[in-house]
Scaffold this motif. Structure first.
Motif, PDB file in Angstrom:
ATOM      1  N   UNK A  59       0.849  -1.211   0.000  1.00  0.00           N
ATOM      2  CA  UNK A  59       0.000   0.000   0.000  1.00  0.00           C
ATOM      3  C   UNK A  59       0.877   1.250   0.000  1.00  0.00           C
ATOM      4  N   UNK A  60       2.002   1.183   0.703  1.00  0.00           N
ATOM      5  CA  UNK A  60       2.906   2.331   0.749  1.00  0.00           C
ATOM      6  C   UNK A  60       3.497   2.602  -0.643  1.00  0.00           C
ATOM      7  N   UNK A  61       3.828   1.530  -1.332  1.00  0.00           N
ATOM      8  CA  UNK A  61       4.349   1.688  -2.700  1.00  0.00           C
ATOM      9  C   UNK A  61       3.270   2.295  -3.609  1.00  0.00           C
ATOM     10  N   UNK A  62       2.041   1.887  -3.369  1.00  0.00           N
ATOM     11  CA  UNK A  62       0.924   2.388  -4.149  1.00  0.00           C
ATOM     12  C   UNK A  62       0.742   3.894  -3.888  1.00  0.00           C
ATOM     13  N   UNK A  63       0.865   4.286  -2.617  1.00  0.00           N
ATOM     14  CA  UNK A  63       0.733   5.702  -2.258  1.00  0.00           C
ATOM     15  C   UNK A  63       1.852   6.512  -2.925  1.00  0.00           C
ATOM     16  N   UNK A  64       3.059   5.972  -2.925  1.00  0.00           N
ATOM     17  CA  UNK A  64       4.188   6.671  -3.555  1.00  0.00           C
ATOM     18  C   UNK A  64       3.937   6.828  -5.058  1.00  0.00           C
ATOM     19  N   UNK A  65       3.366   5.778  -5.665  1.00  0.00           N
ATOM     20  CA  UNK A  65       3.049   5.864  -7.107  1.00  0.00           C
ATOM     21  C   UNK A  65       2.011   6.954  -7.357  1.00  0.00           C
ATOM     22  N   UNK A  66       1.038   7.052  -6.446  1.00  0.00           N
ATOM     23  CA  UNK A  66      -0.010   8.078  -6.605  1.00  0.00           C
ATOM     24  C   UNK A  66       0.606   9.481  -6.544  1.00  0.00           C
ATOM     25  N   UNK A  67       1.552   9.666  -5.627  1.00  0.00           N
ATOM     26  CA  UNK A  67       2.193  10.981  -5.508  1.00  0.00           C
ATOM     27  C   UNK A  67       2.997  11.298  -6.775  1.00  0.00           C
ATOM     28  N   UNK A  68       3.649  10.283  -7.305  1.00  0.00           N
ATOM     29  CA  UNK A  68       4.417  10.484  -8.540  1.00  0.00           C
ATOM     30  C   UNK A  68       3.468  10.788  -9.710  1.00  0.00           C
ATOM     31  N   UNK A  69       2.331  10.087  -9.694  1.00  0.00           N
ATOM     32  CA  UNK A  69       1.324  10.336 -10.739  1.00  0.00           C
ATOM     33  C   UNK A  69       0.842  11.794 -10.645  1.00  0.00           C
ATOM     34  N   UNK A  70       0.696  12.276  -9.401  1.00  0.00           N
ATOM     35  CA  UNK A  70       0.260  13.670  -9.193  1.00  0.00           C
ATOM     36  C   UNK A  70       1.301  14.639  -9.756  1.00  0.00           C
ATOM     37  N   UNK A  71       2.561  14.374  -9.488  1.00  0.00           N
ATOM     38  CA  UNK A  71       3.612  15.272 -10.013  1.00  0.00           C
ATOM     39  C   UNK A  71       3.654  15.204 -11.538  1.00  0.00           C
ATOM     40  N   UNK A  72       3.399  14.015 -12.065  1.00  0.00           N
ATOM     41  CA  UNK A  72       3.414  13.871 -13.525  1.00  0.00           C
ATOM     42  C   UNK A  72       2.244  14.635 -14.145  1.00  0.00           C
ATOM     43  N   UNK A  73       1.087  14.555 -13.495  1.00  0.00           N
ATOM     44  CA  UNK A  73      -0.076  15.318 -13.986  1.00  0.00           C
ATOM     45  C   UNK A  73       0.247  16.810 -13.968  1.00  0.00           C
ATOM     46  N   UNK A  74       0.842  17.264 -12.865  1.00  0.00           N
ATOM     47  CA  UNK A  74       1.194  18.686 -12.751  1.00  0.00           C
ATOM     48  C   UNK A  74       2.242  19.059 -13.803  1.00  0.00           C
ATOM     49  N   UNK A  75       3.152  18.143 -14.074  1.00  0.00           N
ATOM     50  CA  UNK A  75       4.158  18.383 -15.122  1.00  0.00           C
ATOM     51  C   UNK A  75       3.459  18.659 -16.464  1.00  0.00           C
ATOM     52  N   UNK A  76       2.449  17.822 -16.784  1.00  0.00           N
ATOM     53  CA  UNK A  76       1.702  18.052 -18.035  1.00  0.00           C
ATOM     54  C   UNK A  76       0.954  19.382 -17.981  1.00  0.00           C
ATOM     55  N   UNK A  77       0.402  19.680 -16.813  1.00  0.00           N
ATOM     56  CA  UNK A  77      -0.415  20.895 -16.661  1.00  0.00           C
ATOM     57  C   UNK A  77       0.399  22.152 -16.968  1.00  0.00           C
ATOM     58  N   UNK A  78       1.673  22.166 -16.570  1.00  0.00           N
ATOM     59  CA  UNK A  78       2.472  23.386 -16.775  1.00  0.00           C
ATOM     60  C   UNK A  78       3.539  23.205 -17.854  1.00  0.00           C
ATOM     61  N   UNK A  79       3.586  21.991 -18.423  1.00  0.00           N
ATOM     62  CA  UNK A  79       4.619  21.639 -19.413  1.00  0.00           C
ATOM     63  C   UNK A  79       6.044  21.767 -18.839  1.00  0.00           C
ATOM     64  N   UNK A  80       6.221  21.239 -17.639  1.00  0.00           N
ATOM     65  CA  UNK A  80       7.571  21.153 -17.071  1.00  0.00           C
ATOM     66  C   UNK A  80       8.346  20.050 -17.788  1.00  0.00           C
TER      67      UNK A  80
END
Ligand SMILES: Cc1ncc(COP(=O)(O)O)c(C=O)c1O
Length: 420
Positions: A59-80
């Protein structure tokens, strides 16, 4: 005037549960409605993944993946360029205070930071406080005739000691879009960095930090269809140079973790995925079938078209009144302005008009909107300051007409005149 919306407004409005309450919500620069998809992500995280990251268990690995997914979404949002360039934080104010704090070891007494008189206090106060450490603060003034920030006024302020220029992408009073790429080029040529407050821009246009060539770029998710949370983009090599705000064993290379003391709020960060899902779906509805980024850009092109209709309708009305002063550009030429529109009525108390609107189930706001230095600079603090209507793409022309009809009635009744 065109009246058909460039957006499928039934679809758009169905994505925001808070719009079902019958209010006309024209205080979006204060805070927008949250997307159902963002709420769903928060719930999903809390119900399915709510453990501390960094553990070896599934579950902890899953939570870490979710956080990474969030950063990736934000990366797309601002084109980082990479997910690690996204720093999450509680608010834009907190992120900018953190940034100023994390720069301290790079700054020496005598170094200079330039801020603008037209910024929200969030992008002034943290830099102002550095004066206690011997840093010199300079103000880039606004041209009072054109209400624009002119490079000709910035040029004499810059010196070889200038380390940073802090500027808003859009003033939350004036609504006009500052030419950030041009400013960034100007600043970079003179050896300084640029820090942009994009809170009043990000809900309205596709952000592209690479095209803008900015160094730091911050905005609040709660005004961009998400929850009370915020994000900062920082160029990776610059984030590496910042001081750690976390424990001493979070070294300089721990980017972005060293800038998120105590960890980000996982579930709120995860909501970013819901924002990007929505923009992607909106982009697909315009016929765009390319990358996530292309869909986001297509979505914002449609959003801009809808918002231009709203801005034009309201500005036409305000211009038609001879007792109204629009604070900012009174015409939206080539979409150079977002539909955040501040105005005043001769001799009328803003608070009384606002209160009368409350009674009409129309939410607007009055005051200086925490851009106090701008309100003082333009001498707009008496009579309760300004009224502000701030719209986003889910607002409708019918709502604008509801507002203007209510305003006609309220003004005809003498509301806000002395003694009324
Ligand atoms: C232009 C602008 N910058 C910064 C802020 C501050 O954002 P936060 O509430 O996330 O600190 C606001 C909030 O109103 C704003 O309008």
């Amino acid at each position: 005037m065109a009246t058909t919306s460039p957006l499928d407004l039934d679809f758009v409005r169905s994505q925001f549960p808070g719009l079902a309450r019958g209010w006309t919500l024209f205080d979006n620069a204060g805070g927008s409605q949250i997307l159902k998809g963002a709420i769903d992500r928060i719930n999903t995280f809390l119900i399915e993944k709510n453990v501390q990251i960094g553990g070896s268990y599934a579950v902890s690995q899953d939570a870490a993946r979710a956080l990474y997914e969030a950063r990736t979404a934000a990366m797309h949002l601002v084109n980082a360029a990479r997910p690690e360039e996204i720093v999450f934080g509680g608010s834009t104010t907190a992120l900018l205070q953190n940034l100023a704090r994390a720069m301290q070891s790079q700054l020496s007494p005598g170094d200079e930071i330039i801020v603008t008189v037209s910024d929200h206090e969030s992008n002034i106060g943290p830099w102002d406080r550095l004066q206690e450490r011997g840093i010199t603060l300079k103000f880039w003034p606004l041209n009072k005739d054109t209400l624009s920030l002119d490079l000709a006024d910035l040029a004499p302020l810059m010196s070889e000691r200038t380390r940073m220029v802090c500027v808003t992408h859009v003033s939350n009073i004036l609504g006009s879009i500052n030419p950030i790429r041009e400013i960034a080029d100007f600043v970079h040529t003179r050896g300084a960095k640029i820090c942009v407050d994009a809170v009043a821009y990000a809900p309205h246009r596709a952000v592209d930090v690479q095209a803008l060539d900015v160094d730091y770029y911050v905005f609040s998710l709660y005004k961009t269809y998400g929850p009370h949370y915020a994000l900062m983009y920082g160029r990776y090599d610059l984030l590496l140079e910042l001081d750690t705000l976390y424990h001493y064993f979070y070294g300089k290379d721990k980017v972005p973790g060293k800038l998120e003391p105590g960890n980000p709020n996982y579930e709120l960060a995860y909501s970013t995925c819901g924002i990007v899902d929505y923009l992607t779906a909106l982009g697909e509805r315009t016929g765009e079938s390319g990358s996530t980024r292309q869909k986001i850009e297509a979505a914002f092109a449609a959003i801009t078209a809808q918002e231009n209709l709203l801005a034009d309708r309201l500005l036409d009305y305000l211009r038609s009144r001879n007792d109204c002063r629009i604070v900012g550009q009174s015409v939206n030429r080539n979409g150079e302005r977002v539909p955040t529109i501040a105005f005043r009525f001769d001799g009328r108390e803003a608070q009384a008009i606002c209160a009368a609107m409350d009674g009409e189930n129309i939410a607007i706001r009055f005051g200086d909107f925490h851009s106090r230095r701008l309100a003082e600079y333009l001498d707009l603090t008496d009579h309760g300051g300004m009224l502000r209507v701030s719209m986003v793409h889910y607002n409708t022309l019918e709502e604008v007409d509801r507002f203007t009809a209510a305003l006609d009635r309220i003004l005809a009744a003498g509301t806000g005149l002395s003694g009324q």
